[in-house]
Design an enzyme around this catalytic site. Sequence first.
Site, PDB file in Angstrom:
ATOM      1  N   TYR A 165      -3.806   8.604  -6.859  1.00 29.14           N
ATOM      2  CA  TYR A 165      -2.989   7.579  -6.188  1.00 29.14           C
ATOM      3  C   TYR A 165      -3.540   7.298  -4.788  1.00 29.14           C
ATOM      4  CZ  TYR A 165       1.412   5.554  -4.311  1.00 29.14           C
ATOM      5  OH  TYR A 165       2.367   4.760  -3.739  1.00 29.14           O
TER       6      TYR A 165
ATOM      7  N   LYS B 207      -4.942   3.734  -3.255  1.00 26.55           N
ATOM      8  CA  LYS B 207      -4.378   3.032  -2.096  1.00 26.55           C
ATOM      9  C   LYS B 207      -5.403   2.908  -0.964  1.00 26.55           C
ATOM     10  CE  LYS B 207      -0.207   2.191  -3.756  1.00 26.55           C
ATOM     11  NZ  LYS B 207       0.324   0.840  -3.986  1.00 26.55           N
TER      12      LYS B 207
ATOM     13  N   SER C  47       0.859  -1.190   0.000  1.00 31.74           N
ATOM     14  CA  SER C  47       0.000   0.000   0.000  1.00 31.74           C
ATOM     15  C   SER C  47       0.897   1.242   0.000  1.00 31.74           C
ATOM     16  CB  SER C  47      -0.918  -0.065   1.224  1.00 31.74           C
ATOM     17  OG  SER C  47      -1.702   1.088   1.320  1.00 31.74           O
TER      18      SER C  47
END
Length: 258
Positions: free
Chosen positions: A158, A162, A144
């Site tokens: 992004y 995650k 992660s």
Amino acid sequence: MSKYDQPPRRPAVVTGASSGIGAATALVLGAQGFPVALGARRTEKCAEVAAQIRENGGEAVVHPLDLTDDGSVADFATSVAADLGDVEVVVSNAGSVGPGVIHEVDTERMRSELDVNLLGAHRLVRAFVPEMVERRRGDLVFVSSDVAVRPRPFMAAYAASKWGLEGLAQSMQMELEGTGVRASIVRPGPTWSEMGSTWDDQDAADVLNQWVRFGLARHPHFLKPSAIANAIAAIVSAPRGVHLNLVEVTPEAPVEDQ
Ligand SMILES: NC(=O)c1ccc[n+]([C@@H]2O[C@H](COP(=O)([O-])OP(=O)(O)OC[C@H]3O[C@@H](n4cnc5c(N)ncnc54)[C@H](OP(=O)(O)O)[C@@H]3O)[C@@H](O)[C@H]2O)c1
């Protein structure tokens, strides 16, 4: 050495093994006796890492892998099983990030980050986990990022990917309870790698300035990829009965003079 002294053979898959954290993880697992299958689009870079593993006495194979392509993931899984046998360890590491203010980032860019970071991880799960559940054993590690709990401006796509990945992983941990398959999360902080290396200088400077502005760059130290690789190796080597379900690794601050 009798057969009782030999460690069990545990074939491992590492995605994004052509650079950074993935390459370091393949090297560490290879050195610890895991037969390793390296996957990424740049197979020539994976081949260099595999050669290093073999030079150190380990076993390694390389197959092309594009996590955004269902067929590529399926072919990869078939080739790895043919070479190494039943896969025991899957490290879902590949990822990508681009800079940008989210209201200016086009939907295609957003889609491409989610496709690798989130859907790619799910494609990998579909390819390997059902058989692990059937065999009642296996380790799955999702790489992660600290943005999953401390989002950073200029990389919202992004961060969303995650956050999504950790949601998927935490749901899976409950679904897999009692199956003998351990799903774990490694959450790295800033780490030296190829990530961000193709951004133009102005974008990179803008990102760093935004981190400073929001108190997200407390000191300038970054981790070496081997630090994350060692955490992953510890997770998959934990004895039966122990589940390291979340490991966060951050760079230590430089030690100040008294
Ligand atoms: N570096 C950091 O500061 C940091 C911090 C927190 C989390 N992370 C996470 O750590 C993981 C590894 O990143 P890194 O820092 O090592 O960056 P990196 O050096 O850029 O490595 C990214 C890897 O992902 C692979 N990849 C990208 N798109 C792919 C695709 N479509 N199919 C298959 N492989 C693909 C790349 O291989 P090819 O291009 O050859 O396909 C490359 O091997 C990522 O999940 C990242 O989000 C990194």
